[in-house]
Scaffold this motif. Structure first.
Motif, short mmCIF file in Angstrom:
data_model
loop_
_atom_site.label_atom_id
_atom_site.label_comp_id
_atom_site.label_asym_id
_atom_site.label_seq_id
_atom_site.Cartn_x
_atom_site.Cartn_y
_atom_site.Cartn_z
N GLY A 38 54.31 42.47 81.71
CA GLY A 38 54.41 43.36 82.86
C GLY A 38 53.11 43.42 83.62
N LYS A 39 52.77 44.61 84.11
CA LYS A 39 51.60 44.76 84.97
C LYS A 39 50.86 46.06 84.65
CE LYS A 39 53.67 42.46 89.01
NZ LYS A 39 54.04 42.62 90.44
N HIS A 56 57.75 44.53 90.63
CA HIS A 56 58.41 43.23 90.54
C HIS A 56 57.67 42.32 89.58
CE1 HIS A 56 59.96 44.82 94.37
NE2 HIS A 56 61.05 44.14 94.05
N ALA A 57 58.40 41.40 89.00
CA ALA A 57 57.83 40.39 88.12
C ALA A 57 58.66 39.12 88.27
CB ALA A 57 57.83 40.85 86.67
N CYS A 58 58.05 37.98 87.97
CA CYS A 58 58.75 36.70 88.09
C CYS A 58 59.86 36.61 87.05
CB CYS A 58 57.77 35.56 87.92
SG CYS A 58 58.51 33.92 88.12
N LEU A 61 59.92 35.00 83.27
CA LEU A 61 59.53 35.64 82.03
C LEU A 61 60.67 35.72 81.02
CD1 LEU A 61 57.36 38.53 83.51
CD2 LEU A 61 56.54 36.57 82.17
N ASP A 85 61.95 36.93 91.90
CA ASP A 85 61.53 38.15 91.22
C ASP A 85 62.72 38.89 90.59
OD1 ASP A 85 58.85 37.94 91.70
OD2 ASP A 85 58.82 39.32 93.40
#
Length: 451
Positions: A38-39, A56-58, A61, A85
């Motif tokens: 995550g971030k 958002h994340a790609c 993953l 995303d």
């Protein structure tokens, strides 16, 4: 159940951010291996925007291998689709202080489609959510606990990698199961782990030495199934990061060494209805849940034992179960019935510490619910040494064998959906194939000179 210490409301977080107590919020979800990805969000950004709108994340993953390489062959995400995303949606019920980190909070996110805003079906937390919802529709609340074992080493992660993970120094130098003295020697680490977990919304029960040199178990309080999987994820992240900060290392491999005890993730389950345990020893819910859970082990073994290493743990007389049977308070059994009254529950001793708790709990719950729906009767209670009962069916011998059963399982397709089965079949086949191509130290020692 009372709210655990360290859990936060959004308003409480706002106050801590305004007062300078929290500066960072980690938002994450687990990939298929169970790693938190995550971030890190600036805390002001999180309370002003991300808490409501998400991040958002790609999508890659949910398709990468252990080395973070994009793996071809997935329908969910691939080069042709451009690896877009997914939407990380914070579940604010999981918002907590991460007390082992400086001025940091943590929130578990659901993974949703950026286009439809539906839960992404192949995300581990989505898979468990579906089974929790199924339990609710059947009139039950599902409660679970996971008992995680691990090995602690006085070698740092960095040095372990530089040493190619050879000659690591275990935290203890003799078998230490229940030994208070050996536990005292690692209390600097495990005491800190207990305190930080408790302050971070993960209530702790006990910690103790386990059977291996440097092996320990730290048990946390049971909870509803989704909350329990979240706690399991936070638990692993906390211990790894504490070890990193202390110049130590900890491993949740199922079988760290051939001559050492394996590490397990025993799963306890009970179903509750109208505020009471629906499991009674002569009751249908208990009997059929046990029958379904036991009957469907071959169908979902990949969710209990997800790596090639997992299957090295299933050795007779090793405290790991090797055969499919149930018994009362018998540690040779794959399924051990323990407790009485409100505490009556079923313990499955098959999963290893390397399992993804979301997937393992989903597999357990789906199996038990199908047992109730189909009225699956368990076999007779086994009395005696199950390791010696050679006539009983055995757990699968390898990841490849388990994947074949998962791919062919009509039950798995019904419980999780055909797309999920196809996705995870590809994931586990990729993992098995990577090992099949590898040249190991064992092969060099055996064949270099003498072949």
């Amino acid at each position: 159940m009372t709210k655990a210490s360290g859990m936060l409301t959004l308003e409480a977080l706002r106050g801590m951010v305004a007062g300078g107590e929290i500066e960072t919020v980690i938002g994450g979800f687990t990939d298929h291996y169970g790693r938190l990805v995550g971030k890190r969000f600036d805390a002001e950004m999180f309370v002003d925007e991300v808490a409501a709108s998400g991040g958002h994340a790609c999508d890659y993953l949910l398709t990468v291998d252990m080395e973070m390489e994009p793996v071809p062959g997935y329908a969910f995400a691939n080069w042709e689709l451009g690896y877009g995303d997914v939407h990380m949606v914070p579940d604010l019920a999981t918002l907590r202080v991460a007390s082992w980190l400086d001025k940091t909070a943590l929130v578990v996110c659901d993974v949703k489609s950026g286009k439809t805003h539906d839960y992404v079906a192949v995300a581990p937390r989505s898979i468990l959510r579906r089974q929790v919802d199924a339990a609710g529709k059947a009139g039950f609340r599902a409660f679970a606990a996971t008992e995680l074992e691990h090995y602690l080493f006085r070698t740092s992660y960095r040095d372990a990698a530089l040493q190619d993970f050879r000659n690591l120094e275990p935290a203890g130098w003799y078998l230490e199961d229940y030994h208070i003295l050996q536990g005292t020697r690692t209390e600097g680490f495990h005491g800190a782990a207990r305190r930080h977990l408790k302050r971070s919304g993960v209530p702790v029960e006990t910690s103790k030495g386990e059977w291996g040199r440097g092996q320990h178990e730290l048990n946390i309080r049971y909870a509803e199934a989704l909350d329990m999987a979240d706690r399991n994820s936070v638990f692993k992240q906390c211990l790894k990061e504490l070890a990193e900060a202390s110049g130590l290392s900890v491993t949740f491999m199922a079988k760290f060494a051939a001559d050492a005890a394996g590490s397990s993730c025993h799963i306890h389950f009970s179903l509750w209805r109208d505020g009471r345990n629906a499991f009674t020893r002569d009751g249908e819910a208990f009997r059929h849940f046990l029958g379904g859970w036991l009957a469907h082990v071959p169908d979902v073994m990949v969710f209990y034992a997800p790596t090639v290493n997992s299957y090295k743990r299933y050795v007779d007389a090793s405290w790991a179960p090797t055969r499919l049977a149930w018994s009362n308070d018998n540690r040779t059994a794959g399924f051990r019935v323990v407790g009485e009254g409100p505490g009556l529950r079923i313990e499955c001793r098959i999963p290893g510490a390397d399992c993804n708790a979301y997937l393992a709990l989903a597999a357990s719950l789906a199996s038990g619910l199908d047992g109730i729906a189909q009225r699956i009767e368990p076999p007779a209670c086994f009395v005696g040494d199950i390791y010696a009962a050679k006539n009983l069916p055995r757990v699968p011998y390898s990841l490849s064998q388990a994947v074949d059963a998962f791919e062919a399982s009509d039950f798995a397709k019904r419980a999780f959906g055909k797309d999920v089965v196809e996705h995870y079949t590809h994931f586990y086949r990729t993992e098995a194939a990577a090992f099949d191509k590898a040249v190991t130290d064992w092969e060099r020692r055996r064949y270099f000179e003498r072949i």
